[in-house]
Design a protein around this motif. Structure first.
Motif, PDB file in Angstrom:
ATOM      1  N   UNK A 285       0.863  -1.174   0.063  1.00 23.17           N
ATOM      2  CA  UNK A 285       0.046   0.135   0.073  1.00 23.17           C
ATOM      3  C   UNK A 285       0.922   1.217  -0.068  1.00 23.17           C
ATOM      4  N   UNK A 286       1.772   1.424   0.878  1.00 22.52           N
ATOM      5  CA  UNK A 286       2.680   2.339   0.844  1.00 22.52           C
ATOM      6  C   UNK A 286       3.543   2.539  -0.313  1.00 22.52           C
ATOM      7  N   UNK A 287       3.991   1.478  -1.056  1.00 16.50           N
ATOM      8  CA  UNK A 287       4.937   1.407  -2.031  1.00 16.50           C
ATOM      9  C   UNK A 287       4.168   1.784  -3.365  1.00 16.50           C
ATOM     10  N   UNK A 288       2.846   1.484  -3.390  1.00 14.31           N
ATOM     11  CA  UNK A 288       1.989   1.978  -4.788  1.00 14.31           C
ATOM     12  C   UNK A 288       1.777   3.538  -4.405  1.00 14.31           C
ATOM     13  N   UNK A 289       1.641   3.977  -3.189  1.00 14.74           N
ATOM     14  CA  UNK A 289       1.414   5.419  -2.951  1.00 14.74           C
ATOM     15  C   UNK A 289       2.491   6.197  -3.379  1.00 14.74           C
ATOM     16  N   UNK A 290       3.664   5.694  -3.069  1.00 11.54           N
ATOM     17  CA  UNK A 290       4.922   6.309  -3.665  1.00 11.54           C
ATOM     18  C   UNK A 290       5.276   6.357  -5.059  1.00 11.54           C
ATOM     19  N   UNK A 291       4.742   5.007  -5.759  1.00 15.29           N
ATOM     20  CA  UNK A 291       5.103   5.022  -7.096  1.00 15.29           C
ATOM     21  C   UNK A 291       4.368   6.053  -7.689  1.00 15.29           C
ATOM     22  N   UNK A 292       2.823   6.299  -7.356  1.00 12.85           N
ATOM     23  CA  UNK A 292       2.211   6.996  -8.080  1.00 12.85           C
ATOM     24  C   UNK A 292       2.159   8.548  -7.829  1.00 12.85           C
TER      25      UNK A 292
ATOM     26  N   UNK B 200       6.969   9.618   2.452  1.00  8.35           N
ATOM     27  CA  UNK B 200       7.775   9.679   3.569  1.00  8.35           C
ATOM     28  C   UNK B 200       7.083  10.884   4.572  1.00  8.35           C
ATOM     29  N   UNK B 201       6.387  11.663   4.101  1.00  6.28           N
ATOM     30  CA  UNK B 201       5.676  12.486   4.969  1.00  6.28           C
ATOM     31  C   UNK B 201       4.858  11.895   5.959  1.00  6.28           C
ATOM     32  N   UNK B 202       4.263  10.433   5.381  1.00  2.76           N
ATOM     33  CA  UNK B 202       3.225   9.979   6.167  1.00  2.76           C
ATOM     34  C   UNK B 202       3.872   8.865   6.980  1.00  2.76           C
ATOM     35  N   UNK B 203       5.100   8.341   6.552  1.00  2.00           N
ATOM     36  CA  UNK B 203       5.693   7.281   7.122  1.00  2.00           C
ATOM     37  C   UNK B 203       7.308   7.715   6.943  1.00  2.00           C
ATOM     38  N   UNK B 204       7.846   8.606   7.958  1.00  3.45           N
ATOM     39  CA  UNK B 204       9.151   8.909   7.891  1.00  3.45           C
ATOM     40  C   UNK B 204      10.056   7.759   8.055  1.00  3.45           C
ATOM     41  N   UNK B 205      11.273   8.103   7.490  1.00  2.00           N
ATOM     42  CA  UNK B 205      12.398   6.833   7.741  1.00  2.00           C
ATOM     43  C   UNK B 205      12.527   6.416   8.981  1.00  2.00           C
TER      44      UNK B 205
ATOM     45  N   UNK C 204      10.255  -4.021   4.551  1.00  5.47           N
ATOM     46  CA  UNK C 204       9.762  -3.973   3.098  1.00  5.47           C
ATOM     47  C   UNK C 204       9.777  -2.521   2.712  1.00  5.47           C
ATOM     48  N   UNK C 205       9.257  -1.673   3.476  1.00  3.56           N
ATOM     49  CA  UNK C 205       9.400  -0.084   3.255  1.00  3.56           C
ATOM     50  C   UNK C 205      10.734   0.331   3.122  1.00  3.56           C
ATOM     51  N   UNK C 206      11.687  -0.355   4.305  1.00  2.00           N
ATOM     52  CA  UNK C 206      13.077   0.403   4.301  1.00  2.00           C
ATOM     53  C   UNK C 206      13.600  -0.061   3.145  1.00  2.00           C
ATOM     54  N   UNK C 207      13.526  -1.305   2.483  1.00  2.20           N
ATOM     55  CA  UNK C 207      14.136  -1.735   1.407  1.00  2.20           C
ATOM     56  C   UNK C 207      13.667  -0.812   0.106  1.00  2.20           C
ATOM     57  N   UNK C 208      12.397  -0.701   0.123  1.00  4.54           N
ATOM     58  CA  UNK C 208      11.816   0.222  -0.917  1.00  4.54           C
ATOM     59  C   UNK C 208      12.424   1.582  -0.908  1.00  4.54           C
TER      60      UNK C 208
END
Length: 146
Positions: free
Chosen positions: A46-53, A60-65, A127-131
């Motif tokens: 879900x987070x990765x799709x949001x980032x791609x689009x 990263x505003x929603x889920x900072x590193x 998974x989000x960190x790897x992305x």
């Protein structure tokens, strides 16, 4: 990517459904196929799709590193802490009966939920960190070179 209005609207609609499905898989994993690992991968998608689009900066505003790194530790501590707790009260590592000694069936249920929650949080964060690591790299070639 600003001109892809339909893609952006459909993505906003799908993100909620993806997150809801991830929660379903997470909390019904002890009764049906699924569980923490599958839910973690679905949640991270879900987070990765949001980032791609939209963009990496928007997600990263929603889920900072820094928060994702904290989530990795929290998930691992939840998993390991469940096992360590059972050892401290005199049971074997990850013996769920220790959680509710008077009702072992309840202890088994609560233990599975805690373990799967720890796995789900950890897998999502990893998974989000790897992305983030791959998406934030500077490209070797610019788009026109292709």
């Amino acid at each position: 990517m600003r001109h892809h209005l339909i893609l952006r609207v459909v993505t906003k609609l799908l993100i909620g459904v993806i997150m809801l499905f991830a929660l379903y898989v997470q909390f019904h994993g002890d009764y049906s196929p699924g569980g923490g690992f599958q839910a973690g991968v679905i949640m991270s998608v879900g987070f990765i799709i949001y980032s791609v689009v939209f963009s990496l900066a928007d997600v990263q505003k929603v889920l900072p590193p820094w928060f994702v790194h904290k989530l990795m530790a929290i998930g691992l501590l939840l998993y390991a802490g469940t096992g360590v707790y059972s050892m401290f009260v005199g049971y074997n590592y990850l013996d769920y009966d220790a959680i509710s000694p008077h009702h072992p069936v309840h202890g088994q249920h609560y233990g599975i939920i805690l373990i799967e929650l720890g796995v789900g949080i950890t897998v999502t964060a990893v998974m989000v960190t790897i992305f983030y690591a791959f998406a934030s790299r500077t490209p070797v070639m610019d788009d026109e070179a292709w």
